[in-house]
Design a protein around this motif. Structure first.
Motif, short mmCIF file in Angstrom:
data_model
loop_
_atom_site.label_atom_id
_atom_site.label_comp_id
_atom_site.label_asym_id
_atom_site.label_seq_id
_atom_site.Cartn_x
_atom_site.Cartn_y
_atom_site.Cartn_z
N SER A 203 14.34 9.11 -11.64
CA SER A 203 14.47 10.76 -11.46
C SER A 203 16.06 11.71 -12.57
O SER A 203 16.32 12.61 -12.90
CB SER A 203 16.31 10.56 -10.48
OG SER A 203 15.73 9.87 -8.87
N CYS A 204 16.81 10.30 -13.20
CA CYS A 204 17.67 11.25 -14.74
C CYS A 204 17.41 11.17 -16.00
O CYS A 204 17.90 12.26 -16.54
CB CYS A 204 18.81 10.63 -14.52
SG CYS A 204 20.20 10.20 -12.89
N CYS B 207 22.74 8.82 -11.63
CA CYS B 207 23.06 9.03 -10.17
C CYS B 207 22.69 7.28 -9.77
O CYS B 207 22.75 7.74 -7.59
CB CYS B 207 21.09 9.12 -10.23
SG CYS B 207 20.50 8.19 -10.11
#
Length: 67
Positions: free
Chosen positions: A10-11, A41
């Motif tokens: 995600s990051c 996250c």
């Protein structure tokens, strides 16, 4: 203290300390993986790891679990 760069789906690239990761190695076939909680996250992340990566992480102070 060693900084380890890993990738969160995600990051993207994140920086971790050895205590933030755990290496797991299967006692039957020596398959390896490592896991961590993303510092950005906070999602759990698990990645497959070659023997070379396992050895590198363990030599950097990452705790290893055998399963």
């Amino acid at each position: 203290m060693t900084t380890i760069r890993a990738n969160c789906p995600s990051c993207g690239d994140v920086q971790l300390k050895a205590g933030d990761l755990v290496v797991r190695v299967c006692s039957d076939d020596e398959r390896g993986s490592y896991n961590f909680r993303c510092p950005e996250c906070e999602r759990p992340v698990a990645k497959d790891a070659s023997r070379r990566i396992v050895d590198l992480l363990v030599s950097s102070g990452v705790r290893m679990q055998e399963w």
